[in-house]
Write a protein that holds these residues in place. Structure first.
Motif, PDB file in Angstrom:
ATOM      1  N   SER A  79     -29.987  30.906  -1.369  1.00  0.00           N
ATOM      2  CA  SER A  79     -30.839  30.906  -0.171  1.00  0.00           C
ATOM      3  C   SER A  79     -30.039  31.144   1.107  1.00  0.00           C
ATOM      4  CB  SER A  79     -31.601  29.566  -0.067  1.00  0.00           C
ATOM      5  OG  SER A  79     -32.461  29.405  -1.182  1.00  0.00           O
ATOM      6  N   SER A  90     -31.001  33.941   3.228  1.00  0.00           N
ATOM      7  CA  SER A  90     -32.326  33.790   3.846  1.00  0.00           C
ATOM      8  C   SER A  90     -32.208  32.947   5.113  1.00  0.00           C
ATOM      9  CB  SER A  90     -33.295  33.097   2.869  1.00  0.00           C
ATOM     10  OG  SER A  90     -33.499  33.914   1.734  1.00  0.00           O
ATOM     11  N   HIS A 150     -33.532  36.467  -4.428  1.00  0.00           N
ATOM     12  CA  HIS A 150     -34.748  35.818  -4.943  1.00  0.00           C
ATOM     13  C   HIS A 150     -35.680  36.867  -5.564  1.00  0.00           C
ATOM     14  CE1 HIS A 150     -33.732  32.873  -1.583  1.00  0.00           C
ATOM     15  NE2 HIS A 150     -33.855  32.062  -2.602  1.00  0.00           N
ATOM     16  N   ASN A 193     -32.145  23.768  -5.559  1.00  0.00           N
ATOM     17  CA  ASN A 193     -32.609  23.916  -4.185  1.00  0.00           C
ATOM     18  C   ASN A 193     -33.935  23.205  -3.963  1.00  0.00           C
ATOM     19  OD1 ASN A 193     -30.345  25.435  -3.829  1.00  0.00           O
ATOM     20  ND2 ASN A 193     -31.391  27.402  -4.071  1.00  0.00           N
ATOM     21  N   ASP A 241     -35.915  24.233  -1.431  1.00  0.00           N
ATOM     22  CA  ASP A 241     -36.840  25.170  -0.781  1.00  0.00           C
ATOM     23  C   ASP A 241     -37.705  25.819  -1.862  1.00  0.00           C
ATOM     24  OD1 ASP A 241     -33.960  27.232  -0.606  1.00  0.00           O
ATOM     25  OD2 ASP A 241     -35.691  27.685  -1.865  1.00  0.00           O
ATOM     26  N   LEU A 293     -38.317  29.214  -2.035  1.00  0.00           N
ATOM     27  CA  LEU A 293     -38.123  30.667  -1.877  1.00  0.00           C
ATOM     28  C   LEU A 293     -38.203  31.404  -3.217  1.00  0.00           C
ATOM     29  CD1 LEU A 293     -35.385  30.676   0.919  1.00  0.00           C
ATOM     30  CD2 LEU A 293     -37.830  31.166   1.143  1.00  0.00           C
TER      31      LEU A 293
END
Ligand code: BV8
Ligand code: ZN
Length: 253
Positions: free
Chosen positions: A28, A31, A85, A104, A106, A108
């Motif tokens: 990530s 990102s 991703h 993670n 998140d 995503l």
């Protein structure tokens, strides 16, 4: 970029009847979501992660910990999936049996289209009661709430106790069923992609270690050395650059 390594990874994934993709904060990074340690900037720069991401830290200073997570939630809300991703989601569409296991917090991978992602350390966008008053976890939807920044953490609507992010803190157990499923997959798969993790945190690090111990092909995608780089096939590139190349090579096989 070493095209042989890209071709070797694509071939190993194609020949493997079951694949696990194991990711950490590095997937990530492109990102704009800082890794766990990078998120300690500004007000929080003087803390170590193990000092903020623990139940003890939350009990001692619930506002500081809640506000740090609110800061990180903002970063995640503003983030979009990056080419890594998207490539992982495409690989899952192309491969008949591919499981994504992430450290993670998140979402995503899900935003990029990956399905049935196993989250070992929870989901930062979810909120739960610190007392788990209605059972573990007692999730509370605060999306429509107006929260007074001077009065955080907000209170649980059931028991009046503190609310907290639905993540696994240090010294907390990982969700049993998720960890079991991930460990079982690491014993069953025929190839593993390890992307963007230092391999420092346990028991998550056991997932790649199990695969390495079984002698199956393990590829470590990380621009820097990780705990796995020595024993795996190390691809020393940013995930956002090398993952699309591996999936392109895979699609041509
Ligand atoms: C438990 C959610 C027991 C929270 C996280 C001594 C030795 C071994 C273990 C221990 C020990 N002392 C204590 C322990 C156990 C402890 C632990 O492992 N400590 C570590 C620090 C040594 N583990 C625990 O406490 C676990 N629980 O053991 O419970 C128990 C059992 C029963 C009952 C009660 C208790 C819980 C661990 C989970 C902690 N929560 N996250 C939050 O996010 O706020 S872990 C958190 O840190 C992340 O999720 C991530 O997994 C981990 C590391 O974070 P990062 O450093 O950001 O990410 P990562 O390591 O993945 O590194 C980033 C990598 O990306 C780098 O290598 C970098 O090179 C690379 N990269 C950068 N850019 C790119 C890239 N790669 C590719 N492309 C790029 N562009
Ligand atoms: Zn409650």
């Amino acid at each position: 970029m070493n095209e042989q390594l890209v071709a070797q990874a694509a071939r190993a994934l194609k020949e493997a009847r079951a694949v696990v993709v194991f990711t950490g904060a590095g997937v990530s990074a492109e990102s704009g979501v800082p890794t766990f340690r990078d998120a300690l900037t500004g007000l929080w720069a003087r803390y170590r992660p193990e000092e903020l991401a623990t139940p003890q830290a939350f009990r001692a200073n619930p506002k500081l910990v809640w506000d740090w997570y609110e800061f990180r939630r903002e970063l995640v809300r503003a983030a979009r999936p990056n080419p890594a991703h998207l490539a992982i989601a495409e690989l899952q569409r192309l491969h008949p049996d591919l499981l994504v296991v992430t450290q993670n917090v998140d979402d995503l991978h899900e935003q990029a289209g990956s399905r049935d992602v196993l989250h070992l350390h929870g989901n930062i966008a979810q909120t739960k009661c610190f007392n788990n008053c209605q059972g573990t976890p007692t999730l509370v939807d605060i999306s429509g709430w107006t929260i007074d920044p001077d009065h955080t953490p907000p209170a649980c609507p059931h028991c009046g106790g503190w609310l907290r992010p639905n993540v696994v803190w240090f010294n907390e157990a990982l969700p049993f069923d998720v960890l079991e499923a991930a460990l079982e997959a690491s014993q069953r798969c025929a190839a593993m992609l390890v992307i963007g993790t230092s391999g420092v945190v346990y028991p998550a690090a056991r997932i790649p270690l199990n695969a390495l111990a079984r002698g199956i092909p393990v590829f470590d995608v990380n621009p820097y050395q990780s705990q796995f780089s020595q024993d795996a096939v190390w691809l020393p590139y940013p995930a956002g650059e090398v993952m699309p190349r591996i999936v392109e090579a895979y699609a041509r096989l």
